[in-house]
Design an enzyme around this catalytic site. Structure first.
Site, mmCIF file in Angstrom:
data_model
loop_
_atom_site.group_PDB
_atom_site.id
_atom_site.type_symbol
_atom_site.label_atom_id
_atom_site.label_comp_id
_atom_site.label_asym_id
_atom_site.label_seq_id
_atom_site.Cartn_x
_atom_site.Cartn_y
_atom_site.Cartn_z
ATOM 1 N N PRO A 1 -20.096 -3.131 -35.493
ATOM 2 C CA PRO A 1 -18.944 -2.590 -34.756
ATOM 3 C C PRO A 1 -17.783 -2.397 -35.723
ATOM 4 O O PRO A 1 -17.486 -3.301 -36.508
ATOM 5 C CB PRO A 1 -18.625 -3.682 -33.732
ATOM 6 C CG PRO A 1 -19.266 -4.922 -34.232
ATOM 7 C CD PRO A 1 -20.407 -4.515 -35.116
ATOM 8 N N CYS B 1 -12.910 -11.268 -36.165
ATOM 9 C CA CYS B 1 -11.874 -10.355 -36.654
ATOM 10 C C CYS B 1 -10.777 -11.135 -37.397
ATOM 11 O O CYS B 1 -10.205 -12.084 -36.863
ATOM 12 C CB CYS B 1 -11.268 -9.566 -35.498
ATOM 13 S SG CYS B 1 -10.001 -8.435 -36.104
ATOM 14 N N LYS C 1 -20.520 -12.577 -32.753
ATOM 15 C CA LYS C 1 -20.397 -12.192 -34.174
ATOM 16 C C LYS C 1 -19.228 -12.987 -34.756
ATOM 17 O O LYS C 1 -18.130 -12.939 -34.226
ATOM 18 C CB LYS C 1 -20.143 -10.689 -34.270
ATOM 19 C CG LYS C 1 -19.950 -10.174 -35.694
ATOM 20 C CD LYS C 1 -19.968 -8.635 -35.721
ATOM 21 C CE LYS C 1 -19.781 -8.048 -37.094
ATOM 22 N NZ LYS C 1 -18.386 -8.036 -37.538
ATOM 23 N N ASN D 1 -24.861 -10.082 -42.266
ATOM 24 C CA ASN D 1 -23.911 -8.967 -42.380
ATOM 25 C C ASN D 1 -22.999 -9.171 -43.591
ATOM 26 O O ASN D 1 -22.556 -10.279 -43.857
ATOM 27 C CB ASN D 1 -23.094 -8.869 -41.089
ATOM 28 C CG ASN D 1 -21.924 -7.899 -41.194
ATOM 29 O OD1 ASN D 1 -20.782 -8.280 -40.979
ATOM 30 N ND2 ASN D 1 -22.182 -6.656 -41.523
ATOM 31 N N ARG E 1 -19.734 -0.635 -43.436
ATOM 32 C CA ARG E 1 -19.168 0.378 -44.338
ATOM 33 C C ARG E 1 -20.218 1.187 -45.067
ATOM 34 O O ARG E 1 -20.015 2.386 -45.319
ATOM 35 C CB ARG E 1 -18.210 -0.313 -45.323
ATOM 36 C CG ARG E 1 -16.960 -0.852 -44.645
ATOM 37 C CD ARG E 1 -16.239 -1.837 -45.532
ATOM 38 N NE ARG E 1 -17.041 -3.045 -45.779
ATOM 39 C CZ ARG E 1 -16.702 -4.027 -46.597
ATOM 40 N NH1 ARG E 1 -15.570 -3.965 -47.255
ATOM 41 N NH2 ARG E 1 -17.489 -5.079 -46.751
HETATM 42 C C1 LIG Z 1 -12.720 -0.236 -40.505
HETATM 43 C C2 LIG Z 1 -13.395 -1.490 -40.029
HETATM 44 C C3 LIG Z 1 -13.284 -1.841 -38.698
HETATM 45 C C4 LIG Z 1 -13.929 -2.997 -38.228
HETATM 46 N N1 LIG Z 1 -13.888 -3.297 -36.910
HETATM 47 C C5 LIG Z 1 -14.621 -4.337 -36.418
HETATM 48 C C6 LIG Z 1 -14.735 -4.576 -35.027
HETATM 49 O O1 LIG Z 1 -14.187 -3.843 -34.198
HETATM 50 N N2 LIG Z 1 -15.488 -5.634 -34.612
HETATM 51 C C7 LIG Z 1 -16.124 -6.471 -35.511
HETATM 52 O O2 LIG Z 1 -16.803 -7.414 -35.110
HETATM 53 N N3 LIG Z 1 -16.042 -6.255 -36.833
HETATM 54 C C8 LIG Z 1 -15.330 -5.202 -37.305
HETATM 55 N N4 LIG Z 1 -15.327 -4.933 -38.629
HETATM 56 C C9 LIG Z 1 -16.156 -5.777 -39.532
HETATM 57 C C10 LIG Z 1 -17.579 -5.177 -39.649
HETATM 58 O O3 LIG Z 1 -18.248 -5.182 -38.426
HETATM 59 C C11 LIG Z 1 -18.412 -5.957 -40.675
HETATM 60 O O4 LIG Z 1 -18.525 -7.280 -40.254
HETATM 61 C C12 LIG Z 1 -17.788 -5.955 -42.069
HETATM 62 O O5 LIG Z 1 -17.305 -4.663 -42.405
HETATM 63 C C13 LIG Z 1 -18.793 -6.408 -43.127
HETATM 64 O O6 LIG Z 1 -19.930 -5.573 -43.103
HETATM 65 P P1 LIG Z 1 -20.132 -4.373 -44.170
HETATM 66 O O7 LIG Z 1 -19.924 -4.940 -45.537
HETATM 67 O O8 LIG Z 1 -21.521 -3.879 -43.923
HETATM 68 O O9 LIG Z 1 -19.087 -3.345 -43.857
HETATM 69 C C14 LIG Z 1 -14.664 -3.819 -39.126
HETATM 70 C C15 LIG Z 1 -14.746 -3.444 -40.468
HETATM 71 C C16 LIG Z 1 -14.135 -2.299 -40.923
HETATM 72 C C17 LIG Z 1 -14.267 -1.923 -42.371
#
Ligand SMILES: Cc1cc2nc3c(=O)[nH]c(=O)nc-3n(C[C@H](O)[C@H](O)[C@H](O)COP(=O)(O)O)c2cc1C
Length: 328
Positions: free
Chosen positions: A16, A100, A141, A204, A229
């Site tokens: 998400p 978050c 999460k 994750n 990302r």
């Molecule tokens: C722009 C952005 C918005 C995000 N919004 C949420 C969110 O709404 N809910 C959530 O649980 N994590 C949110 N995250 C965290 C991601 O879900 C994820 O845990 C984090 O980016 C690490 O994973 P990655 O390295 O694959 O990006 C957000 C991350 C980014 C970069």
């Protein structure tokens, strides 16, 4: 993989992400084989108040595909209302955000701040569990912990499972780290070891390619991987992982033609789904698909100076078509 009673085809999920995982992007990822998508986090408080900006983001996937809705908050009644609304629109699962790190979220003692209040966090999970239909799984999460002195993810995950969560996703960074440093795979492994085997643990953080996907699985023993990302402008990562998991040959990165086609499909979905700020949405998508390509910075600057949607799509298409290094 089974999440409670919900069966998902492939053990790879789209993370998400606020202002990213809208319906067009989720659809693109689904068309590339992702096992499950989840909406961005939605404030339970805003849902309860009927705030249209938030309610409108609670969108079911197209073609009856499974999808999760993520909610955040700390008020039991608001969380129950939010979860119930999600069930009404057909959500396949309810994910609770306890990860978050954003200042405005933790200032309200929500998101990752709940890792400091496991008793309240448990109460939220168990109250929602009692309020919504039994067959709809509740998942949580969270992060590795609040800071380096309180990396409580294993105990916290077990407490959530005890309260009724049937899948745990761990982003291997603490709240204090935000997005800095790198994800700690060892804490995800410790969560996997701590949580009962029939409850899937999803790893994750920082999975941007097939090698990192393999590393996440091997070093943590996680049941599934969640990608955020690394999927922006690169939904082919899901196609590649699905192929590998199915015992097939890795199809590799997209051809130039495929990149153009998927960008155009994304734009088509934006036209269908977005009534406001369309130009902004197309600029965002153009920048994602340009990421890592030759002249991407210059192209991004140009994209931001164009105010006409059709002109921008034409220019972006031309730019993507002219990439010789991504040609088949
Ligand atoms: C722009 C952005 C918005 C995000 N919004 C949420 C969110 O709404 N809910 C959530 O649980 N994590 C949110 N995250 C965290 C991601 O879900 C994820 O845990 C984090 O980016 C690490 O994973 P990655 O390295 O694959 O990006 C957000 C991350 C980014 C970069």
């Amino acid at each position: 993989m089974k999440i409670g009673t919900l069966e998902i085809k492939h053990p790879v999920l789209l993370a998400p992400m606020a202002a990213v995982t809208d319906l067009p992007f989720r659809t693109i990822c689904e068309e590339h084989g992702v096992g499950l998508t989840i909406t961005e986090f939605l404030s339970a408080h805003a849902l309860k108040a009927g705030a249209s900006k938030t309610v409108d983001k609670m969108t079911p996937s197209l073609f009856d595909r499974p999808f999760g809705v993520q909610i955040f908050g700390r008020d039991v009644n608001a969380m129950i209302t939010g979860a119930t609304m999600a069930c009404t629109i057909g959500a396949s699962l309810i994910d609770i955000n306890m990860g978050c790190p954003a200042k405005r979220v933790v200032a309200g003692a929500c998101g990752s701040a709940l890792m400091k209040e496991p008793t309240l966090a448990q109460e939220l999970v168990s109250s929602i569990r009692q309020a919504i239909p039994e067959h709809i799984p509740i998942t949580v999460k969270h992060r590795s912990g609040w800071d380096a002195t309180s990396l409580n993810a294993p105990e916290f995950a077990c407490a959530m499972v005890e309260a009724g969560a049937c899948m745990i996703t761990v982003h291997g960074r603490s709240r204090k780290q935000g997005f800095s440093g790198s994800t700690d795979l060892s804490i995800i492994r410790r969560v996997r070891e701590a949580v009962p085997v029939d409850v899937p643990v999803v790893g994750n953080g920082d999975v941007t390619d097939v090698e990192r996907y393999r590393q996440m699985k091997e070093e943590t023993g996680c049941d599934a991987v969640m990608i955020g990302r690394g999927a922006m402008g690169n939904p082919w990562l899901f196609r590649r992982i699905v192929a590998i998991e199915s015992g097939n040959i890795d199809p590799g990165p997209p051809t130039c033609q495929e990149r153009v086609e998927v960008f155009q499909r994304h734009v088509e979905l934006l036209y269908q789904q977005k009534s406001q700020r369309l130009i902004h949405e197309i600029r965002k998508a153009s920048a994602w698909y340009a990421k890592g390509l030759y002249g991407a910075n210059k192209f991004r600057q140009k994209a931001w100076s164009i105010d006409d949607c059709e002109l921008l799509v034409t220019q972006a298409t031309d730019y993507l078509k002219n990439q010789s290094e991504c040609a088949a």
